[in-house]
Scaffold this active site. Sequence first.
Site, PDB file in Angstrom:
ATOM      1  N   ARG A 131       0.857  -1.181   0.000  1.00 52.80           N
ATOM      2  CA  ARG A 131       0.000   0.000   0.000  1.00 52.80           C
ATOM      3  C   ARG A 131       0.899   1.239   0.000  1.00 52.80           C
ATOM      4  NH1 ARG A 131      -3.454  -2.651  -1.723  1.00 52.80           N
ATOM      5  NH2 ARG A 131      -5.544  -3.007  -0.896  1.00 52.80           N
ATOM      6  N   GLU A 142      -2.587   8.184  -4.270  1.00 52.90           N
ATOM      7  CA  GLU A 142      -2.841   7.274  -5.377  1.00 52.90           C
ATOM      8  C   GLU A 142      -4.164   7.651  -6.029  1.00 52.90           C
ATOM      9  OE1 GLU A 142      -1.679   3.154  -4.651  1.00 52.90           O
ATOM     10  OE2 GLU A 142      -3.466   2.554  -5.780  1.00 52.90           O
ATOM     11  N   HIS A 146      -0.749   0.456  -9.763  1.00 56.36           N
ATOM     12  CA  HIS A 146      -1.444  -0.493  -8.884  1.00 56.36           C
ATOM     13  C   HIS A 146      -2.060  -1.650  -9.684  1.00 56.36           C
ATOM     14  CE1 HIS A 146      -3.576  -0.795  -4.732  1.00 56.36           C
ATOM     15  NE2 HIS A 146      -3.293  -1.986  -5.210  1.00 56.36           N
TER      16      HIS A 146
END
Length: 320
Positions: free
Chosen positions: A238, A267, A286
């Site tokens: 993360r 993000e 991602h």
Amino acid sequence: MEKHRIAVTRTIAQPAIERLHNVGKITIWTERQPPAHIQLMQMVKDCDGLLCLLTDCIDAHLLESAPRLSVISTMSVGYEHIDLEACRRRGIQVGHTPGVLTDSTADFTMAMILSVARRIPQAVEYARSGLWSTWDPGLLLGHDLLGMTIGIVGMGRIGEAVAERITAFGTNLVYHDRIQRTDVENKLNAKIVAFDDLLTQADIVTLHVPLTDQTHHLISYPQLKMMKPSALLINTSRGKVVDTEALLHALQNREIDAAGLDVTDPEPLPANHPLYELPNCLITPHIASAGAATRTKMAHMAVDNLLAGLKGVPLPYPVI
Ligand code: GLV
């Protein structure tokens, strides 16, 4: 009998959606961008079940607007975007998709490690730009994996799958986790070490922890300073596990050699972010679990959870 009302916050694999059509009336958010919080509130207000993604913030405020909601199923292994305490108070079941994306994520982590170690993005750019004029013994020299010490932070399912893969490259393994994994130690000759020792010993530090209060900014200035100047940092966990400003500083000043990030904070990372300018930072959007078959399996698992929750039986893959 009244049909269940279900909200699905993005277009996911069609066969999984079909299974929901059989039991309920579905509202699907079909835009490419996720719904804004207010739009999500609007979507769930009359719903019994919610199938969401990691981009959806499921907080207490949203739950207040959804009095009928009895199950939330996220199509992700991570669930830090869901306020579990608020769900517990309301008796809402929450499910996720563990296990199914382990191999895909570990494969991608290996791809990222090899790409960063062997400078593949720079090499592609070099060849494409027309600079390739001869075989050059000193061109684009990278790191050999053979003999390297790999530091795995978080020896859960994904950490272990990365450990299994990377030992095939002739590396030594150290790891840090709250739980000692003697099975992994015996199988792969891995050694548990204190977190600071991992940072000072590892040639590659790869992060495989969930985002919690304890892991937020686990890697910041002091930790980057402890790493070897030749070390690589890989993050497929993360974004918030790494302090972005500290990493930018460390990469700009060559306090570590390079980084590979599949996750960032914020993000998405804005298009003008200085990290993109750095040749020693590889950033992907991602996608570590983005194998086509994996994503279909994730969608089915998320539907399995949702259907169980709507029936009022325990979820097959529960968070709570
Ligand atoms: C992906 O990051 C996931 O949590 O599934």
